[in-house]
Scaffold this active site. Structure first.
Site, PDB file in Angstrom:
ATOM      1  N   HIS A  75       0.841  -1.197   0.000  1.00 28.69           N
ATOM      2  CA  HIS A  75       0.000   0.000   0.000  1.00 28.69           C
ATOM      3  C   HIS A  75       0.875   1.246   0.000  1.00 28.69           C
ATOM      4  O   HIS A  75       1.835   1.336   0.752  1.00 28.69           O
ATOM      5  CB  HIS A  75      -0.901   0.026   1.238  1.00 28.69           C
ATOM      6  CG  HIS A  75      -2.032  -0.943   1.156  1.00 28.69           C
ATOM      7  ND1 HIS A  75      -3.187  -0.816   1.865  1.00 28.69           N
ATOM      8  CD2 HIS A  75      -2.187  -2.064   0.412  1.00 28.69           C
ATOM      9  CE1 HIS A  75      -4.001  -1.819   1.579  1.00 28.69           C
ATOM     10  NE2 HIS A  75      -3.402  -2.592   0.704  1.00 28.69           N
ATOM     11  N   TYR A 204      -8.948   4.774   8.376  1.00 27.65           N
ATOM     12  CA  TYR A 204      -9.127   4.974   9.818  1.00 27.65           C
ATOM     13  C   TYR A 204     -10.149   6.096   9.975  1.00 27.65           C
ATOM     14  O   TYR A 204     -10.000   7.146   9.334  1.00 27.65           O
ATOM     15  CB  TYR A 204      -7.821   5.428  10.478  1.00 27.65           C
ATOM     16  CG  TYR A 204      -6.733   4.382  10.525  1.00 27.65           C
ATOM     17  CD1 TYR A 204      -5.995   4.053   9.386  1.00 27.65           C
ATOM     18  CD2 TYR A 204      -6.428   3.728  11.713  1.00 27.65           C
ATOM     19  CE1 TYR A 204      -4.986   3.100   9.439  1.00 27.65           C
ATOM     20  CE2 TYR A 204      -5.418   2.775  11.771  1.00 27.65           C
ATOM     21  CZ  TYR A 204      -4.700   2.467  10.627  1.00 27.65           C
ATOM     22  OH  TYR A 204      -3.706   1.521  10.677  1.00 27.65           O
ATOM     23  N   PRO A 295      -3.638  -1.740  18.905  1.00 26.11           N
ATOM     24  CA  PRO A 295      -3.352  -2.045  17.487  1.00 26.11           C
ATOM     25  C   PRO A 295      -3.573  -0.890  16.509  1.00 26.11           C
ATOM     26  O   PRO A 295      -3.330  -1.059  15.320  1.00 26.11           O
ATOM     27  CB  PRO A 295      -4.300  -3.214  17.173  1.00 26.11           C
ATOM     28  CG  PRO A 295      -5.362  -3.153  18.203  1.00 26.11           C
ATOM     29  CD  PRO A 295      -4.781  -2.516  19.417  1.00 26.11           C
ATOM     30  N   LYS A 299       1.576  -1.721  15.131  1.00 27.72           N
ATOM     31  CA  LYS A 299       2.999  -1.788  15.469  1.00 27.72           C
ATOM     32  C   LYS A 299       3.472  -3.073  16.153  1.00 27.72           C
ATOM     33  O   LYS A 299       4.668  -3.380  16.124  1.00 27.72           O
ATOM     34  CB  LYS A 299       3.364  -0.603  16.394  1.00 27.72           C
ATOM     35  CG  LYS A 299       3.337   0.734  15.700  1.00 27.72           C
ATOM     36  CD  LYS A 299       4.518   0.914  14.759  1.00 27.72           C
ATOM     37  CE  LYS A 299       4.327   2.017  13.781  1.00 27.72           C
ATOM     38  NZ  LYS A 299       4.416   1.634  12.379  1.00 27.72           N
ATOM     39  N   TYR A 387       4.261   5.535  10.521  1.00 28.70           N
ATOM     40  CA  TYR A 387       3.317   4.499  10.087  1.00 28.70           C
ATOM     41  C   TYR A 387       4.025   3.414   9.269  1.00 28.70           C
ATOM     42  O   TYR A 387       3.811   2.221   9.502  1.00 28.70           O
ATOM     43  CB  TYR A 387       2.197   5.164   9.276  1.00 28.70           C
ATOM     44  CG  TYR A 387       1.011   4.275   9.027  1.00 28.70           C
ATOM     45  CD1 TYR A 387       0.079   4.015  10.033  1.00 28.70           C
ATOM     46  CD2 TYR A 387       0.813   3.692   7.788  1.00 28.70           C
ATOM     47  CE1 TYR A 387      -1.016   3.195   9.800  1.00 28.70           C
ATOM     48  CE2 TYR A 387      -0.290   2.878   7.546  1.00 28.70           C
ATOM     49  CZ  TYR A 387      -1.194   2.639   8.558  1.00 28.70           C
ATOM     50  OH  TYR A 387      -2.278   1.825   8.332  1.00 28.70           O
TER      51      TYR A 387
HETATM   52  P1  RFL Z   1       2.657 -13.943  20.207  1.00 30.07           P
HETATM   53  O1  RFL Z   1       2.167 -13.830  18.815  1.00 30.07           O
HETATM   54  O2  RFL Z   1       1.688 -13.776  21.314  1.00 30.07           O
HETATM   55  O3  RFL Z   1       3.389 -15.342  20.328  1.00 30.07           O
HETATM   56  C1  RFL Z   1       3.801 -15.865  21.569  1.00 30.07           C
HETATM   57  C2  RFL Z   1       3.760 -17.372  21.481  1.00 30.07           C
HETATM   58  O4  RFL Z   1       4.274 -17.924  22.691  1.00 30.07           O
HETATM   59  C3  RFL Z   1       3.471 -19.039  23.052  1.00 30.07           C
HETATM   60  N1  RFL Z   1       3.659 -19.287  24.505  1.00 30.07           N
HETATM   61  C4  RFL Z   1       4.366 -20.324  24.995  1.00 30.07           C
HETATM   62  N2  RFL Z   1       5.012 -21.331  24.403  1.00 30.07           N
HETATM   63  C5  RFL Z   1       5.641 -22.255  25.180  1.00 30.07           C
HETATM   64  N3  RFL Z   1       5.620 -22.198  26.539  1.00 30.07           N
HETATM   65  C6  RFL Z   1       4.970 -21.199  27.200  1.00 30.07           C
HETATM   66  N4  RFL Z   1       4.967 -21.172  28.538  1.00 30.07           N
HETATM   67  C7  RFL Z   1       4.311 -20.200  26.420  1.00 30.07           C
HETATM   68  N5  RFL Z   1       3.580 -19.093  26.709  1.00 30.07           N
HETATM   69  C8  RFL Z   1       3.192 -18.556  25.539  1.00 30.07           C
HETATM   70  C9  RFL Z   1       2.073 -18.605  22.662  1.00 30.07           C
HETATM   71  O5  RFL Z   1       1.194 -19.730  22.508  1.00 30.07           O
HETATM   72  C10 RFL Z   1       2.342 -17.892  21.337  1.00 30.07           C
HETATM   73  O6  RFL Z   1       2.275 -18.779  20.230  1.00 30.07           O
HETATM   74  O7  RFL Z   1       3.834 -12.877  20.485  1.00 30.07           O
HETATM   75  P2  RFL Z   1       4.985 -12.310  19.523  1.00 30.07           P
HETATM   76  O8  RFL Z   1       5.659 -13.401  18.788  1.00 30.07           O
HETATM   77  O9  RFL Z   1       5.747 -11.384  20.369  1.00 30.07           O
HETATM   78  O10 RFL Z   1       4.165 -11.465  18.398  1.00 30.07           O
HETATM   79  C11 RFL Z   1       3.483 -10.294  18.722  1.00 30.07           C
HETATM   80  C12 RFL Z   1       2.242 -10.126  17.821  1.00 30.07           C
HETATM   81  O11 RFL Z   1       1.480 -11.311  17.897  1.00 30.07           O
HETATM   82  C13 RFL Z   1       1.390  -8.927  18.235  1.00 30.07           C
HETATM   83  O12 RFL Z   1       2.193  -7.861  18.647  1.00 30.07           O
HETATM   84  C14 RFL Z   1       0.483  -8.433  17.090  1.00 30.07           C
HETATM   85  O13 RFL Z   1      -0.510  -9.388  16.777  1.00 30.07           O
HETATM   86  C15 RFL Z   1      -0.182  -7.093  17.436  1.00 30.07           C
HETATM   87  N6  RFL Z   1      -1.093  -6.618  16.365  1.00 30.07           N
HETATM   88  C16 RFL Z   1      -0.596  -5.973  15.259  1.00 30.07           C
HETATM   89  N7  RFL Z   1       0.728  -5.830  15.092  1.00 30.07           N
HETATM   90  C17 RFL Z   1       1.214  -5.280  13.946  1.00 30.07           C
HETATM   91  O14 RFL Z   1       2.446  -5.129  13.824  1.00 30.07           O
HETATM   92  N8  RFL Z   1       0.395  -4.893  12.916  1.00 30.07           N
HETATM   93  C18 RFL Z   1      -0.961  -5.020  13.005  1.00 30.07           C
HETATM   94  O15 RFL Z   1      -1.675  -4.699  12.065  1.00 30.07           O
HETATM   95  C19 RFL Z   1      -1.514  -5.537  14.218  1.00 30.07           C
HETATM   96  N9  RFL Z   1      -2.841  -5.702  14.347  1.00 30.07           N
HETATM   97  C20 RFL Z   1      -2.485  -6.804  16.489  1.00 30.07           C
HETATM   98  C21 RFL Z   1      -3.346  -6.326  15.454  1.00 30.07           C
HETATM   99  C22 RFL Z   1      -3.033  -7.483  17.572  1.00 30.07           C
HETATM  100  C23 RFL Z   1      -4.414  -7.639  17.659  1.00 30.07           C
HETATM  101  N10 RFL Z   1      -4.916  -8.367  18.785  1.00 30.07           N
HETATM  102  C24 RFL Z   1      -5.808  -9.453  18.639  1.00 30.07           C
HETATM  103  C25 RFL Z   1      -4.226  -8.250  20.040  1.00 30.07           C
HETATM  104  C26 RFL Z   1      -4.716  -6.474  15.529  1.00 30.07           C
HETATM  105  C27 RFL Z   1      -5.259  -7.105  16.651  1.00 30.07           C
HETATM  106  C28 RFL Z   1      -6.758  -7.188  16.746  1.00 30.07           C
HETATM  107  C1  PHB Z   2      -5.265  -5.281  10.255  1.00 34.20           C
HETATM  108  O1  PHB Z   2      -5.324  -5.362   9.021  1.00 34.20           O
HETATM  109  O2  PHB Z   2      -5.559  -6.216  11.000  1.00 34.20           O
HETATM  110  C2  PHB Z   2      -4.847  -3.991  10.876  1.00 34.20           C
HETATM  111  C3  PHB Z   2      -4.430  -2.959  10.061  1.00 34.20           C
HETATM  112  C4  PHB Z   2      -4.044  -1.746  10.623  1.00 34.20           C
HETATM  113  C5  PHB Z   2      -4.091  -1.587  11.992  1.00 34.20           C
HETATM  114  C6  PHB Z   2      -4.497  -2.634  12.809  1.00 34.20           C
HETATM  115  C7  PHB Z   2      -4.875  -3.832  12.255  1.00 34.20           C
HETATM  116  O3  PHB Z   2      -3.744  -0.394  12.521  1.00 34.20           O
END
Ligand code: RFL
Ligand code: PHB
Length: 396
Positions: A75, A204, A295, A299, A387
């Site tokens: 994008h 947004y 989110p 980031k 961003y």
């Molecule tokens: P994760 O993905 O939580 O992975 C951690 C893993 O560790 C496992 N675990 C264990 N394994 C063994 N023994 C244990 N005792 C353990 N305890 C835990 C877990 O099962 C899991 O598999 O962390 P990691 O790798 O640091 O990654 C971080 C990301 O997942 C997170 O920051 C993002 O999803 C946040 N986020 C977004 N980030 C972006 O950069 N761009 C986005 O567009 C974005 N959108 C979002 C998001 C997060 C969202 N939610 C649901 C919180 C949108 C949403 C809605």
């Molecule tokens: C997504 O596509 O899940 C998404 C995109 C932008 C954001 C958060 C989540 O700021």
């Protein structure tokens, strides 16, 4: 008892743990990954979608971006709506050609897992790490469980990439870090729907009913979010109500939202959290284990990958030069970007979410910001560069 010896014991097969394992392998450093959940569960977990330029570049460098480049969508700009008025922030022009790519986190996790296992990498699913011990010595161990049996990983270093609820942060010595956190009084209701995106770029929106975000996953799948009250239940949001509210909040003249069958629906609380020390001797935390952001700026995953870069730099310095210098500086190197992301995520969250009465002082500050972005290239530039993600050189 199963005993495994390796150089780096990694807890967690999310984006942080998997990226770390691949990157270490590229430098000839061995690692073993333990994952609490099953492969199916991890790969079905719907979360992020926005990958910064740095993140995509890293996956290209690691040779893990074939599908990402094929199926992800680059994008070149983003739309901001305020009270139905729309502006576009063009990235290329403001950042010297840096962009974002939309590609689901679960696809990243799938690609990295498949490549790791195909290359003979060790990864134990349904193998929770139970404790991390001896990290103040040269021989730390991770106790875990696998197929009902106890196991031990004996390693040189432990990387806790185990997310916000993992054991990594709890294992750091008490008083070795300070915590910072904010809980926002609202959450996000996120959906995936079988419908072509109504916008080619993300939208947004601030609306007097609350925030809404239009994102996407492919030419046939849209990803959308709505601000909801803190503690809200999914049951209160039948599909028709979701589409109606999205349509109102995202609406702008000459544009309409297409609806379709919703196949995923969940609510996420919004909070910011971080600690100011992500390591102790031979234990290092990366990603959500050490910090989370709302989110709104996209980031979290990108920060996790950036942490991994700093940890890899330190580990390579250790194994190639027998120096602890890079590892000692790990937190210091990672924190600058983390604070930047904390600020940007808070900025985006407070700009777009309804926090006070429409027309109140808080609302007027939000509107003043939006009006300023619209007329100032300088303001739009700071937003665009945050961003798409600042380059690593920006934090030296
Ligand atoms: P994760 O993905 O939580 O992975 C951690 C893993 O560790 C496992 N675990 C264990 N394994 C063994 N023994 C244990 N005792 C353990 N305890 C835990 C877990 O099962 C899991 O598999 O962390 P990691 O790798 O640091 O990654 C971080 C990301 O997942 C997170 O920051 C993002 O999803 C946040 N986020 C977004 N980030 C972006 O950069 N761009 C986005 O567009 C974005 N959108 C979002 C998001 C997060 C969202 N939610 C649901 C919180 C949108 C949403 C809605
Ligand atoms: C997504 O596509 O899940 C998404 C995109 C932008 C954001 C958060 C989540 O700021």
């Amino acid at each position: 008892m199963k005993t495994i010896k390796t150089q780096v014991g990694i807890i967690g097969a999310g984006p942080a743990g998997l990226t770390l394992a691949h990157w270490l392998k590229k430098h000839g450093i061995e690692s073993v990954i333990l994952e609490h959940r099953s492969r199916e569960y991890v790969q079905a977990r719907v979360r992020a979608g926005l990958l910064e330029q740095n993140t995509v570049d890293i996956y290209k460098y690691l040779g893990l971006a074939d599908r990402l480049l094929r199926e992800g969508q680059e994008h070149h700009g983003v739309y901001f709506n305020f009270d139905g008025q729309r502006i576009r922030i063009p990235f290329g022009e403001l950042t010297g050609g840096r962009n974002i790519t939309i590609y689901g986190q679960q696809e990243v996790v799938k690609d990295l897992t498949d490549a790791w296992l195909a290359g003979g990498g060790a990864l134990y699913f349904e193998a929770p790490a139970l404790s991390i011990e001896g990290f103040d010595t040269a021989h730390p161990i991770i106790q875990f469980e696998y197929e009902g049996e106890p196991g031990v990983i004996e390693c040189d270093f432990v990387a806790a990439c185990d997310g916000f609820h993992g054991i990594g942060r709890k294992s750091l010595p008490k008083n070795s870090f300070q915590e910072y956190s904010i809980t926002y009084p609202f959450g996000w209701l996120g959906i995936l729907a079988q419908v072509a995106p109504s916008s080619e770029e993300l939208v947004y929106a601030y609306h007097e009913n609350g925030f809404a975000l239009h994102s996407l996953r492919s030419s046939k799948v849209s990803r959308l979010y709505l601000q909801v009250e803190d503690g809200e239940q999914v049951e209160n949001w039948p599909d028709e109500r979701i589409w109606e509210e999205l349509s109102v909040r995202l609406g702008t003249e000459g544009w309409s939202l297409q609806s379709g069958p919703i196949f995923e629906k969940s609510i996420t609380p919004m909070r910011s959290y971080m600690i100011d020390n992500m390591q102790s001797e031979r234990l290092f935390l990366t990603g959500d284990a050490a910090h989370i952001v709302p989110p709104t700026g996209g980031k979290g995953l990108n920060l996790a990958v950036a942490d991994v870069k700093h940890l890899v730099d330190g580990l390579v310095d250790f194994y190639q030069n027998n120096s602890m210098r890079g590892l000692e500086d790990y937190t210091k190197n990672a924190l600058k970007r983390i604070w930047r992301a904390q600020d940007f995520s808070n900025f985006m969250t407070t700009l777009f979410h309804k926090q006070a009465e429409h027309g109140s002082y808080t609302y007027r500050l939000q509107k003043a910001k939006f009006d300023y972005i619209r007329c100032s290239k300088a303001y739009a530039t700071t937003i665009a560069e945050n961003y798409v993600g600042l380059p690593f050189e920006a934090f030296i």
